[in-house]
Design a protein around this motif. Structure first.
Motif, PDB file in Angstrom:
ATOM      1  N   ALA A   1       5.612  15.635  -2.101  1.00 62.87           N
ATOM      2  CA  ALA A   1       5.854  14.227  -1.767  1.00 62.87           C
ATOM      3  C   ALA A   1       4.547  13.486  -1.501  1.00 62.87           C
ATOM      4  O   ALA A   1       4.355  12.349  -1.958  1.00 62.87           O
ATOM      5  N   ALA A   2       3.632  14.123  -0.759  1.00 64.48           N
ATOM      6  CA  ALA A   2       2.364  13.468  -0.420  1.00 64.48           C
ATOM      7  C   ALA A   2       1.522  13.215  -1.664  1.00 64.48           C
ATOM      8  O   ALA A   2       0.907  12.152  -1.814  1.00 64.48           O
ATOM      9  N   TYR A   3       1.482  14.198  -2.565  1.00 60.26           N
ATOM     10  CA  TYR A   3       0.702  14.017  -3.785  1.00 60.26           C
ATOM     11  C   TYR A   3       1.297  12.911  -4.658  1.00 60.26           C
ATOM     12  O   TYR A   3       0.564  12.105  -5.246  1.00 60.26           O
ATOM     13  N   ALA A   4       2.619  12.861  -4.731  1.00 60.77           N
ATOM     14  CA  ALA A   4       3.269  11.811  -5.522  1.00 60.77           C
ATOM     15  C   ALA A   4       2.924  10.423  -4.988  1.00 60.77           C
ATOM     16  O   ALA A   4       2.699   9.477  -5.756  1.00 60.77           O
ATOM     17  N   LEU A   5       2.856  10.297  -3.665  1.00 59.03           N
ATOM     18  CA  LEU A   5       2.558   8.996  -3.066  1.00 59.03           C
ATOM     19  C   LEU A   5       1.111   8.556  -3.289  1.00 59.03           C
ATOM     20  O   LEU A   5       0.785   7.381  -3.088  1.00 59.03           O
ATOM     21  N   THR A   6       0.245   9.476  -3.677  1.00 59.47           N
ATOM     22  CA  THR A   6      -1.150   9.107  -3.946  1.00 59.47           C
ATOM     23  C   THR A   6      -1.382   8.706  -5.395  1.00 59.47           C
ATOM     24  O   THR A   6      -2.453   8.198  -5.736  1.00 59.47           O
TER      25      THR A   6
ATOM     26  N   LEU B   1     -12.242  13.735 -10.151  1.00 55.84           N
ATOM     27  CA  LEU B   1     -11.964  15.170 -10.197  1.00 55.84           C
ATOM     28  C   LEU B   1     -10.573  15.438 -10.760  1.00 55.84           C
ATOM     29  O   LEU B   1     -10.373  16.369 -11.558  1.00 55.84           O
ATOM     30  N   ILE B   2      -9.621  14.613 -10.358  1.00 56.65           N
ATOM     31  CA  ILE B   2      -8.252  14.761 -10.860  1.00 56.65           C
ATOM     32  C   ILE B   2      -8.192  14.407 -12.349  1.00 56.65           C
ATOM     33  O   ILE B   2      -7.532  15.098 -13.143  1.00 56.65           O
ATOM     34  N   GLU B   3      -8.879  13.342 -12.731  1.00 58.08           N
ATOM     35  CA  GLU B   3      -8.897  12.952 -14.136  1.00 58.08           C
ATOM     36  C   GLU B   3      -9.540  14.033 -15.005  1.00 58.08           C
ATOM     37  O   GLU B   3      -9.101  14.278 -16.141  1.00 58.08           O
ATOM     38  N   ALA B   4     -10.588  14.679 -14.490  1.00 60.85           N
ATOM     39  CA  ALA B   4     -11.236  15.755 -15.239  1.00 60.85           C
ATOM     40  C   ALA B   4     -10.274  16.915 -15.467  1.00 60.85           C
ATOM     41  O   ALA B   4     -10.246  17.513 -16.551  1.00 60.85           O
ATOM     42  N   ALA B   5      -9.479  17.233 -14.433  1.00 64.30           N
ATOM     43  CA  ALA B   5      -8.497  18.307 -14.574  1.00 64.30           C
ATOM     44  C   ALA B   5      -7.417  17.936 -15.581  1.00 64.30           C
ATOM     45  O   ALA B   5      -6.975  18.771 -16.382  1.00 64.30           O
TER      46      ALA B   5
ATOM     47  N   LEU C   1       1.515  19.564 -11.436  1.00 63.29           N
ATOM     48  CA  LEU C   1       1.640  20.691 -10.512  1.00 63.29           C
ATOM     49  C   LEU C   1       0.361  21.521 -10.471  1.00 63.29           C
ATOM     50  O   LEU C   1      -0.047  21.990  -9.404  1.00 63.29           O
ATOM     51  N   GLN C   2      -0.286  21.695 -11.622  1.00 60.57           N
ATOM     52  CA  GLN C   2      -1.533  22.442 -11.645  1.00 60.57           C
ATOM     53  C   GLN C   2      -2.637  21.697 -10.908  1.00 60.57           C
ATOM     54  O   GLN C   2      -3.434  22.313 -10.191  1.00 60.57           O
ATOM     55  N   VAL C   3      -2.682  20.390 -11.069  1.00 55.89           N
ATOM     56  CA  VAL C   3      -3.659  19.587 -10.326  1.00 55.89           C
ATOM     57  C   VAL C   3      -3.423  19.711  -8.829  1.00 55.89           C
ATOM     58  O   VAL C   3      -4.368  19.863  -8.039  1.00 55.89           O
ATOM     59  N   LEU C   4      -2.156  19.664  -8.440  1.00 57.01           N
ATOM     60  CA  LEU C   4      -1.819  19.742  -7.023  1.00 57.01           C
ATOM     61  C   LEU C   4      -2.218  21.083  -6.419  1.00 57.01           C
ATOM     62  O   LEU C   4      -2.909  21.138  -5.399  1.00 57.01           O
TER      63      LEU C   4
ATOM     64  N   LYS D   1      -4.039  23.656  -7.746  1.00 55.21           N
ATOM     65  CA  LYS D   1      -5.335  24.252  -8.067  1.00 55.21           C
ATOM     66  C   LYS D   1      -6.532  23.359  -7.709  1.00 55.21           C
ATOM     67  O   LYS D   1      -7.655  23.841  -7.641  1.00 55.21           O
ATOM     68  N   VAL D   2      -6.260  22.071  -7.489  1.00 51.47           N
ATOM     69  CA  VAL D   2      -7.353  21.151  -7.178  1.00 51.47           C
ATOM     70  C   VAL D   2      -7.171  20.514  -5.798  1.00 51.47           C
ATOM     71  O   VAL D   2      -8.057  20.607  -4.940  1.00 51.47           O
ATOM     72  N   VAL D   3      -6.039  19.871  -5.592  1.00 52.52           N
ATOM     73  CA  VAL D   3      -5.839  19.085  -4.369  1.00 52.52           C
ATOM     74  C   VAL D   3      -5.669  19.976  -3.139  1.00 52.52           C
ATOM     75  O   VAL D   3      -6.352  19.788  -2.126  1.00 52.52           O
ATOM     76  N   LEU D   4      -4.768  20.954  -3.217  1.00 53.15           N
ATOM     77  CA  LEU D   4      -4.506  21.793  -2.052  1.00 53.15           C
ATOM     78  C   LEU D   4      -5.726  22.608  -1.613  1.00 53.15           C
ATOM     79  O   LEU D   4      -6.009  22.680  -0.404  1.00 53.15           O
ATOM     80  N   PRO D   5      -6.477  23.247  -2.517  1.00 55.61           N
ATOM     81  CA  PRO D   5      -7.663  23.992  -2.068  1.00 55.61           C
ATOM     82  C   PRO D   5      -8.697  23.117  -1.357  1.00 55.61           C
ATOM     83  O   PRO D   5      -9.459  23.625  -0.531  1.00 55.61           O
ATOM     84  N   LEU D   6      -8.721  21.818  -1.670  1.00 55.24           N
ATOM     85  CA  LEU D   6      -9.662  20.912  -1.018  1.00 55.24           C
ATOM     86  C   LEU D   6      -9.124  20.355   0.295  1.00 55.24           C
ATOM     87  O   LEU D   6      -9.839  19.623   0.996  1.00 55.24           O
ATOM     88  N   ASN D   7      -7.890  20.674   0.622  1.00 56.39           N
ATOM     89  CA  ASN D   7      -7.267  20.139   1.833  1.00 56.39           C
ATOM     90  C   ASN D   7      -6.665  21.244   2.697  1.00 56.39           C
ATOM     91  O   ASN D   7      -5.597  21.062   3.297  1.00 56.39           O
TER      92      ASN D   7
END
Length: 290
Positions: free
Chosen positions: A96-101, A169-173, A181-184, A186-192
């Motif tokens: 939900a949080a990723y969708a809202l961003t 970073l998200i656009e590069a992925a 889901l892979q962005v979330l 593999k990219v977003v969660l490890p950074l948070n």
């Protein structure tokens, strides 16, 4: 730096206040610990004390040697509830949080206000009970897990962290062929990780200490499903429950209750140091508006 007279007085008063405040929390815990390790005769004679007069493990042995093993079963029930709820909370919050961003999300303001309104208003206990009953979740552990698997506050809090991830970073992925889901994951969660650890800790502690939901949705005929706090509440409320589980025993009931409470504190005491670094960082960053 030389302190003024007023600053010195403030420092002294502050230290005195903090010592008194700490003792208010520490002394009850010490009384519980000491009473749980005090023999029955000494505990009956002297009562609760800050000194262990006759060291004994008889209460702990009695608890773990119960014929029905209900105490151990209750601990396992709580562990199952905590693990399932925490995993579900992280999963739903992250999605939900990723969708809202995402800028592409339609009706993003509507969903944001929807979550805010759900934080301010609720149906109350009776509609909550009717809903769980109509869903067929009564007298199951899922009645404790599913309703607690999502939180509007955690979603809004995680959104603040997720929005700080550089868009480049998200656009590069995405250019590399990554799905949302892979962005979330593999990219977003490890950074948070700090906010994920904070939410995990808050959820785990809340679910471990919760007894109210079990008292609503699990009746005494299904006591095998009680989590540990519901079981402890029952033995704290009445000597009849103690007699039912321990039979006619010469042990001091106060010592048995103290030992049960101390055992129930151990998992939380063990998990907090593991997440402390992330928890402090996540709490501080979440409380600062830049």
């Amino acid at each position: 730096m030389i302190k003024s007279k007023g600053e010195k007085i403030f420092s002294v008063c502050n230290v005195i206040f903090m010592v008194i405040f700490a003792l208010i929390f520490i002394i009850p815990i010490l009384l519980l610990i000491n009473s749980s390790f005090t023999g029955t005769k000494a505990l009956t004679l002297y009562g609760y004390s800050l000194i262990i007069r006759d060291f004994s493990l008889e209460y702990y042995k009695a608890i773990f040697s119960m014929e029905s093993n209900q105490f151990v079963i209750s601990i396992l029930n709580s562990l199952f509830v905590v693990i399932c709820t925490t995993v579900l909370m992280i999963f739903t919050t992250s999605l939900a949080a990723y969708a809202l961003t995402r800028k592409k999300l339609q009706f993003k303001k509507f969903f944001t206000y929807y979550f805010i309104i759900s934080m301010l208003f609720s149906g109350g206990t009776i509609p909550y009970y009717i809903l769980i009953n109509n869903l067929g979740l009564m007298n199951t552990l899922w009645a404790l897990i599913l309703p607690s698997g999502v939180s509007a506050w955690y979603i809004l809090l995680a959104r603040k962290f997720f929005s700080q991830v550089p868009e480049a970073l998200i656009e590069a992925a995405e250019l590399d062929g990554a799905t949302n889901l892979q962005v979330l994951f593999k990219v977003v969660l490890p950074l948070n990780l700090p906010i994920i650890a904070s939410i995990s800790l808050y959820t785990s502690v809340a679910m471990w200490n919760d007894w109210f939901a079990a008292s609503l949705f699990i009746d005494s005929n299904h006591y095998q499903l009680w989590p540990i706090q519901a079981f402890i509440r029952r033995i704290e409320d009445s000597d009849e429950f103690l007699k039912a589980y321990f039979g006619d025993t010469n042990l001091n009931y106060g010592g048995l209750r103290s030992a049960a409470v101390i055992i129930s504190l151990i998992p939380i005491i063990l998990i907090y140091p593991l997440l402390q670094k992330f928890f402090i960082k996540g709490s501080l960053e979440g409380g600062v508006k830049e």
